[in-house]
Design a protein around this motif. Structure first.
Motif, PDB file in Angstrom:
ATOM      1  N   ASP A 279      -3.130  30.828  32.092  1.00  0.00           N
ATOM      2  CA  ASP A 279      -4.492  31.820  33.023  1.00  0.00           C
ATOM      3  C   ASP A 279      -5.245  32.551  31.844  1.00  0.00           C
ATOM      4  O   ASP A 279      -4.608  33.417  31.168  1.00  0.00           O
ATOM      5  CB  ASP A 279      -3.692  32.648  33.752  1.00  0.00           C
TER       6      ASP A 279
ATOM      7  N   CYS B  35      -7.965  29.010  34.808  1.00  0.00           N
ATOM      8  CA  CYS B  35      -6.569  29.022  34.997  1.00  0.00           C
ATOM      9  C   CYS B  35      -6.145  27.646  35.531  1.00  0.00           C
ATOM     10  O   CYS B  35      -6.938  26.952  36.105  1.00  0.00           O
ATOM     11  CB  CYS B  35      -6.122  29.878  36.399  1.00  0.00           C
TER      12      CYS B  35
ATOM     13  N   SER C  49      -2.711  24.982  36.660  1.00  0.00           N
ATOM     14  CA  SER C  49      -1.285  24.786  37.298  1.00  0.00           C
ATOM     15  C   SER C  49      -0.819  23.304  37.259  1.00  0.00           C
ATOM     16  O   SER C  49      -1.744  22.290  37.503  1.00  0.00           O
ATOM     17  CB  SER C  49      -1.288  25.427  38.691  1.00  0.00           C
TER      18      SER C  49
ATOM     19  N   ARG D 137       5.210  21.890  35.236  1.00  0.00           N
ATOM     20  CA  ARG D 137       5.908  23.340  34.737  1.00  0.00           C
ATOM     21  C   ARG D 137       6.708  23.761  35.788  1.00  0.00           C
ATOM     22  O   ARG D 137       6.395  23.677  37.091  1.00  0.00           O
ATOM     23  CB  ARG D 137       4.626  24.107  34.405  1.00  0.00           C
TER      24      ARG D 137
ATOM     25  N   VAL E 126       5.289  24.488  43.077  1.00  0.00           N
ATOM     26  CA  VAL E 126       4.340  24.587  44.272  1.00  0.00           C
ATOM     27  C   VAL E 126       4.786  24.059  45.551  1.00  0.00           C
ATOM     28  O   VAL E 126       4.787  22.895  45.654  1.00  0.00           O
ATOM     29  CB  VAL E 126       3.122  23.762  43.570  1.00  0.00           C
TER      30      VAL E 126
ATOM     31  N   ASP F  92      -6.989  31.630  39.361  1.00  0.00           N
ATOM     32  CA  ASP F  92      -5.494  31.321  39.569  1.00  0.00           C
ATOM     33  C   ASP F  92      -5.313  30.868  40.991  1.00  0.00           C
ATOM     34  O   ASP F  92      -4.668  30.055  41.358  1.00  0.00           O
ATOM     35  CB  ASP F  92      -4.654  32.410  39.494  1.00  0.00           C
TER      36      ASP F  92
ATOM     37  N   THR G 292      -4.146  27.037  42.754  1.00  0.00           N
ATOM     38  CA  THR G 292      -3.138  26.695  43.627  1.00  0.00           C
ATOM     39  C   THR G 292      -3.663  25.905  44.818  1.00  0.00           C
ATOM     40  O   THR G 292      -3.155  25.366  45.244  1.00  0.00           O
ATOM     41  CB  THR G 292      -2.535  28.141  44.019  1.00  0.00           C
TER      42      THR G 292
END
Length: 291
Positions: free
Chosen positions: A169, A202, A204, A208, A218, A244, A248
């Motif tokens: 991020d 950011c 995702s 991870r 997630v 961020d 998501t």
């Protein structure tokens, strides 16, 4: 550029500045992160959210923490509506059920859905944070982005470019940083690259914070199970909170439309390797996009 690397909130941080950060600036960054963690970490027994998980109630917050709560819950409302309840700040119990709990047991049990009526249960005002019923708050969809923004704001008076990187991020002020979009399955390669100027990027990925067989962080609040269609997302927005959140949201149906409404540019990779990007994405992709 001068770089300061340190560990905080369970991950690696790096702050790049034109001049070295002095002791007072580093201490201030540490205080900001500690205050945020003391409120929002579900991995600490002494945090505010841990104090609410068993019985609910109201917890008093500092003015800065009230500001964090108000900003994050506003974004969560947009996330929840866009994803039809897939994204929720009460996803903590579902994470606990699959083994991503405060003790990091990583022993999955029976999947558990998140409470459907979180907007009725969870709210904040100038006095603090109220949770009407027992539940586990987890602000992982937006929290690190918000913290990156606050840390960046605390360093706003420094001359030259300031880059705050909270392990994926990133917020850039006062200049431009060229950032690679790391391939989710090969950290030595990239899906593409983008220049970030006075904005935030950011990322995702389901690779991870992954454990057991097919489990990752997630989760879909409606099922309590990990999402499967998309494996990695990147979002470029005016601040890290919204970048961020968009990163998501992009794992869910409706997330791309929300990112577009926010004016965020984005890229995402599917489980079969297909890449999509928003119209006008300003970076360069090394693979042919599907959109």
């Amino acid at each position: 550029m001068h770089s300061w690397r340190f560990d905080a909130i369970g991950t690696r941080w790096e702050i790049e500045t034109a001049e070295p950060l002095d002791g007072s600036a580093r201490a201030r960054v540490g205080e900001i992160i500690e205050e945020f963690d003391a409120v929002w970490s579900r991995f600490r027994d002494d945090s505010v959210v841990s104090s609410l998980r068993a019985h609910g109630g109201t917890a008093e917050l500092t003015p800065s923490a009230v500001g964090d709560a108000a900003a994050m819950l506003e974004v969560y409302r947009a996330l929840a509506h866009a994803t039809d309840g897939g994204v929720t700040p009460l996803i903590g119990s579902a994470l606990d059920a699959l083994g991503y709990d405060a003790a990091l047991t990583l022993r999955p049990g029976t999947p558990q859905t998140a409470p459907a009526e979180w907007e009725r249960m969870l709210r904040c005002d100038e006095r603090g944070l109220t949770l009407d019923e027992p539940a586990v708050i987890d602000v992982g969809a937006v929290g690190k982005g918000r913290l990156v923004d606050v840390v960046s704001g605390a360093l706003a008076r420094l001359p030259g470019r300031v880059t705050v990187d909270g392990s994926g991020d990133v917020r850039v002020r006062g200049g431009t940083a060229r950032i690679a979009l790391e391939h989710p399955y090969d950290p030595t390669s990239a899906v593409g690259v983008v220049e970030v100027t006075d904005a935030a990027l950011c990322a995702s990925a389901v690779t991870r914070r992954a454990w057991a067989s097919g489990l990752h962080h997630v989760l879909d609040g409606r099922t309590g199970l990990p999402v499967t269609t998309w494996v990695a997302t990147w979002a470029l927005a005016h601040d890290a909170l919204h970048a961020d959140a968009a990163a998501t949201a992009l794992f869910f149906d409706g997330g791309d439309e929300l990112a577009d409404r926010w004016g965020a540019h984005w890229v995402r990779m599917s489980s079969d390797g297909r890449v999509e990007r928003s119209s006008g994405f300003p970076g360069v992709l090394f693979t042919e996009p599907g959109r």
